[in-house]
Each structure stands twice: as structure tokens, then as C-alpha cells.
Design a protein around this motif. Structure first.
Motif, short mmCIF file in Angstrom:
data_model
loop_
_atom_site.label_atom_id
_atom_site.label_comp_id
_atom_site.label_asym_id
_atom_site.label_seq_id
_atom_site.Cartn_x
_atom_site.Cartn_y
_atom_site.Cartn_z
N LEU A 1 0.86 -1.17 0.00
CA LEU A 1 0.00 0.00 0.00
C LEU A 1 0.90 1.23 0.00
CD1 LEU A 1 -2.42 -1.36 2.71
CD2 LEU A 1 -3.03 -0.93 0.32
N ALA A 2 0.64 2.16 -0.91
CA ALA A 2 1.53 3.31 -1.07
C ALA A 2 0.73 4.53 -1.48
CB ALA A 2 2.60 3.02 -2.12
N GLN A 3 1.25 5.70 -1.18
CA GLN A 3 0.64 6.93 -1.66
C GLN A 3 0.67 6.95 -3.18
OE1 GLN A 3 2.50 10.31 0.36
NE2 GLN A 3 2.92 8.98 2.10
N GLY A 4 -0.35 7.57 -3.78
CA GLY A 4 -0.40 7.64 -5.23
C GLY A 4 0.80 8.33 -5.83
N SER A 5 1.45 9.17 -5.05
CA SER A 5 2.63 9.89 -5.53
C SER A 5 3.92 9.10 -5.37
CB SER A 5 2.78 11.23 -4.78
OG SER A 5 2.87 11.01 -3.38
N VAL A 6 3.80 7.80 -5.09
CA VAL A 6 4.98 6.97 -4.89
C VAL A 6 5.89 7.01 -6.13
CG1 VAL A 6 3.83 4.88 -5.75
CG2 VAL A 6 5.76 4.67 -4.18
N ARG A 7 7.20 7.02 -5.91
CA ARG A 7 8.12 7.09 -7.04
C ARG A 7 8.17 5.75 -7.79
NH1 ARG A 7 13.24 4.97 -5.24
NH2 ARG A 7 13.22 4.53 -3.00
N GLN A 8 8.51 5.83 -9.05
CA GLN A 8 8.63 4.64 -9.88
C GLN A 8 9.97 3.97 -9.64
OE1 GLN A 8 6.10 3.63 -12.08
NE2 GLN A 8 7.27 1.73 -12.26
N VAL A 9 9.95 2.69 -9.35
CA VAL A 9 11.17 1.91 -9.13
C VAL A 9 11.14 0.71 -10.08
CG1 VAL A 9 12.43 0.46 -7.48
CG2 VAL A 9 11.43 2.63 -6.72
N GLN A 10 12.26 0.40 -10.66
CA GLN A 10 12.33 -0.69 -11.63
C GLN A 10 11.79 -1.98 -11.02
OE1 GLN A 10 16.22 -1.36 -13.22
NE2 GLN A 10 15.54 -2.86 -14.74
N GLY A 11 10.93 -2.64 -11.78
CA GLY A 11 10.35 -3.90 -11.32
C GLY A 11 9.02 -3.74 -10.62
N THR A 12 8.57 -2.50 -10.41
CA THR A 12 7.30 -2.26 -9.72
C THR A 12 6.43 -1.31 -10.54
OG1 THR A 12 8.02 -0.29 -8.48
CG2 THR A 12 8.50 -2.45 -7.52
N ILE A 13 5.13 -1.32 -10.25
CA ILE A 13 4.20 -0.40 -10.88
C ILE A 13 3.09 -0.08 -9.87
CG2 ILE A 13 2.84 -2.26 -11.93
CD1 ILE A 13 2.31 -0.30 -14.28
N ALA A 14 2.69 1.18 -9.78
CA ALA A 14 1.62 1.61 -8.88
C ALA A 14 0.32 1.71 -9.67
CB ALA A 14 1.96 2.94 -8.24
N ILE A 15 -0.75 1.13 -9.12
CA ILE A 15 -2.06 1.10 -9.78
C ILE A 15 -3.10 1.73 -8.86
CG2 ILE A 15 -3.80 -0.36 -10.88
CD1 ILE A 15 -1.18 -0.56 -12.28
N PRO A 16 -3.99 2.58 -9.37
CA PRO A 16 -5.05 3.14 -8.53
C PRO A 16 -6.01 2.07 -8.03
CG PRO A 16 -4.84 4.35 -10.61
CD PRO A 16 -4.04 3.10 -10.75
N LEU A 17 -6.54 2.26 -6.84
CA LEU A 17 -7.58 1.40 -6.30
C LEU A 17 -8.94 1.98 -6.67
CD1 LEU A 17 -6.07 0.60 -2.78
CD2 LEU A 17 -6.42 -1.02 -4.66
N ARG A 18 -9.78 1.15 -7.22
CA ARG A 18 -11.09 1.61 -7.72
C ARG A 18 -11.94 2.19 -6.58
NH1 ARG A 18 -12.54 -2.92 -10.07
NH2 ARG A 18 -11.49 -2.30 -12.01
N GLY A 19 -12.47 3.37 -6.83
CA GLY A 19 -13.35 4.00 -5.85
C GLY A 19 -12.62 4.76 -4.75
N VAL A 20 -11.31 4.81 -4.79
CA VAL A 20 -10.49 5.50 -3.77
C VAL A 20 -10.93 5.09 -2.36
CG1 VAL A 20 -9.43 7.69 -3.14
CG2 VAL A 20 -10.47 7.44 -5.40
N PRO A 21 -10.79 3.81 -2.01
CA PRO A 21 -11.24 3.35 -0.69
C PRO A 21 -10.36 3.82 0.46
CG PRO A 21 -10.11 1.57 -1.83
CD PRO A 21 -10.23 2.70 -2.81
N LEU A 22 -9.13 4.25 0.15
CA LEU A 22 -8.21 4.71 1.19
C LEU A 22 -7.57 6.02 0.77
CD1 LEU A 22 -6.43 1.32 1.94
CD2 LEU A 22 -7.83 2.58 3.57
N ARG A 23 -7.46 6.93 1.75
CA ARG A 23 -6.84 8.23 1.48
C ARG A 23 -5.77 8.50 2.53
NH1 ARG A 23 -11.72 12.24 -0.53
NH2 ARG A 23 -12.75 10.71 -1.89
N TRP A 24 -4.79 9.29 2.14
CA TRP A 24 -3.69 9.63 3.05
C TRP A 24 -3.55 11.15 3.09
CZ3 TRP A 24 -1.67 6.91 6.66
CH2 TRP A 24 -0.47 7.29 7.27
#
Length: 342
Positions: free
Chosen positions: A243-266
Motif C-alpha cells: 500500500l503506497a501513496q499515489g505519488s509513490v516514485r517509480q522503481v524498476q520492477g514495480t508499478i503503482a495502480i489506482p484502487l477503484r473507488g479511492v477506498p483509502l486516502r492519506w
């Protein structure tokens, strides 16, 4: 994890109160939260600190050793902070003692303060404990707190004013070869069987996460707390999702995907004591914090585009979240122990 001064304060509070329940009330914590902290401390030290009987808790020999050291170290460190504070104040120079948990805007904020006040002391105290930082502000050992929270500032000491800097969506960080890695968004329910990891902290995030999963109809595995660098490595190896903030940096081997409906906020929050000189510079810090956040968005164009379609998120107006002096009011303390975030 290493033993910290706040751990010693907790152990001392339990011994003086004679029970975990009474100590939790004195510290402004929920009893389960203090119990969890005590278990962590015991794991660090490698043994049990208290035994429980019908009268309460009694220290073990290891507990007696820790208490003896705590009664020496806590006053010594407190005295050091007080003397350093007096020395800085006597010099007549504006000071900026900032306490912060992990977050993307800390570096930019400190850099801007250093640029704006090259002759003034700017210091940063970093820890994963929101409670520790807030208490240090209350005690006068820090001027400002920069914290993160999902929904409530539960258990933090009263008397501080809190201002939201930004509200961000929580996304999920996947291995880039994960079967769902190509999706535009993912529901929590699609990840019901995954092993989860998250950053350490003593906020309500685990409770918020469990509640969001319950709304999706499943109970998640308890997330493993791990530092950010190790989290990226574990996700990249396919060992878990994070689980990560949407602004998480891009790191090789990983990808950040939005959660449908924005169930969690930071929420990124700036806190200060309205009855100290720090209140006079709060507007300045808020402005630099917003600039730092916007700078992060420039470096995360994918998340910035996503935010454009969710105008309720992102930078928040400069309005105090608690009774008391915000960025333009007058002093006044609040007695609420568990302030909700607007």
C-alpha cells in the motif's frame, strides 16, 4: 527496529501506572495500541519486561534493568533538549525544529526553509511514530509536526492545531509482472489473497485498511511493516504487494495502480502549538509544504493526470482543522483527544 527513547517512556509509564490500561490512558493511547508497542519493545530486547497478576503488572529482572536505565536516560535527554532550546532562543534567531514521518514533501520543505533562512537553525527529527513527534511538539522539543494519517488523529495529545496540506489516494504497488499490472485500476477485492506490506507507523492506517477490505467482503492478511527501501525490493521480487501513496516514485520492477473507488486516502498534516512563537511562522511552513508537494507532482506526471480527474484530492485550503488559531486566527486550545480531520 532499534530501541528509542519513546519506548523507554512507555515502559516507565506502564511501571508507574501498574497496568497497561492505566498507562494507555495516561499516554493518550488506546490500550491495544500500547500493548502492541510493548510487544515490539520486548521483541527488540529479546525478553519479557512485565508479568501480569490480579493486581496489575510487575517488572521482570529484565524490566527492572530497563527501568533503571530509563530513569537516568529520560531526564538527561530532556535536559539536553531544554538547554539546547534555551541556547537557540537566547540567540534571538528564528528556529525551525521539524519532526516528520516518512513522506514525499519532507525534503523539499527542509530545502526551502534552508534557502529562506540561511543563518537560522533548521533541524529535522525523523521517525515513523506520529505519537512521538506530536508529543515532542507539545513538550516544546519540536516546533512543528509533519505527519500522515488516513482518517483520524486518534490518540495524539491535545492542544495542537492541525492543517491539512494535501489529501492523496492510496494506490497499490505491484510487481510489474503481476497479472493485474496492466490494469488501469484495481479493486481491493481482486487482491484478497495477497500478502500485504506497508510502512511502519502508529496511526490508524491498519484499521482503515481492514475496514476498506471488509466493505469489499474479505478480511486481509495483516500487513507486514517494513521500511520503504525493503518494501520496493520485496514487491519487485514478487513477494508481496504494498500500500503506497499515489505519488509513490517509480522503481524498476514495480508499478503503482489506482484502487477503484479511492477506498483509502492519506492526508499530509502540519501541526503546531498555537500558544508558542511557532504559530507565527505556520503560514510560511504551510506555503513551503504546498510548494514541495506540487514539486513532487511535477516529478509524477501520471499521478498528476489522475489527480486532475479527482479535484477533491490534492492541495487543501489553509483552514485550521481544530478549534484554536489556524493560519489567520487567534490563540485558543482544544481539549479534544481524538480530533477528526475535516
Amino acid at each position: 527496529m532499534e530501541l528509542e527513547l519513546r519506548h523507554l517512556r512507555m515502559v516507565l509509564a506502564i511501571a508507574e501506572a501498574g497496568s497497561v490500561t492505566k498507562a494507555a490512558a495516561a499516554l493518550g493511547l488506546a490500550q491495544p495500541a500500547l500493548t502492541t508497542q510493548l510487544q515490539r519493545i520486548e521483541r527488540i530486547l529479546g525478553g519479557v519486561l512485565f508479568i501480569r497478576d490480579r493486581r496489575g503488572v510487575l517488572p521482570t529482572p529484565l524490566g527492572d534493568l530497563v527501568l533503571a536505565r530509563a530513569r537516568v536516560l529520560i531526564p538527561a535527554v530532556t535536559g539536553l533538549h531544554d538547554e539546547a532550546s534555551e541556547l537557540i532562543t537566547a540567540g534571538g534567531t528564528a528556529r525551525y525544529r521539524l519532526g516528520a514521518t516518512n513522506g514525499p514533501i519532507v525534503g523539499g520543505l527542509v530545502r526551502r526553509l534552508n534557502d529562506a533562512h540561511p543563518g537560522g537553525p533548521v533541524s529535522i527529527h525523523s521517525t515513523w511514530s506520529e505519537n512521538e513527534i506530536a508529543q515532542m511538539v507539545v513538550d516544546g522539543r519540536l516546533d512543528y509536526a509533519l505527519l500522515g494519517a488516513c482518517s483520524a488523529l486518534a490518540g495524539l495529545p491535545p492542544g495542537l492545531v492541525w492543517q491539512a496540506i494535501s489529501v492523496d489516494a492510496v494506490w497499490v504497488l505491484l510487481n510489474d509482472r503481476h497479472p493485474l499490472a496492466g490494469e488501469d485500476e484495481i479493486s481491493l477485492g481482486e487482491l484478497a489473497d495477497e500478502a500485504w506490506i506497508t510502512s511502519p507507523g502508529d496511526s490508524c492506517f491498519h484499521e482503515c485498511f481492514a475496514a476498506a477490505c471488509a466493505r469489499e467482503g474479505f478480511a486481509p492478511r495483516t500487513p507486514t511493516e517494513i521500511d520503504a527501501s525493503s518494501a520496493f525490493d520485496l514487491v519487485a521480487a514478487g513477494g508481496a504487494v504494498a500500500l503506497a501513496q499515489g505519488s509513490v516514485r517509480q522503481v524498476q520492477g514495480t508499478i503503482a495502480i489506482p484502487l477503484r473507488g479511492v477506498p483509502l486516502r492519506w492526508r499530509h498534516l502540519l501541526g503546531w502549538d498555537p500558544e508558542t512563537p511557532a504559530a507565527d511562522q505556520a503560514a510560511e511552513l504551510y506555503g513551503y509544504a504546498v510548494e514541495s508537494y506540487l514539486e513532487v507532482l511535477l516529478q509524477r506526471p501520471r499521478y498528476a493526470r489522475w489527480l486532475a480527474a479527482h479535484p477533491e484530492l490534492g492541495v487543501q485550503k489553509a483552514v485550521s482543522l481544530l478549534p484554536g488559531r489556524g493560519l489567520s486566527g487567534r490563540p485558543g486550545r482544544s481539549g479534544r483527544r481524538d480530533p477528526k480531520i475535516a
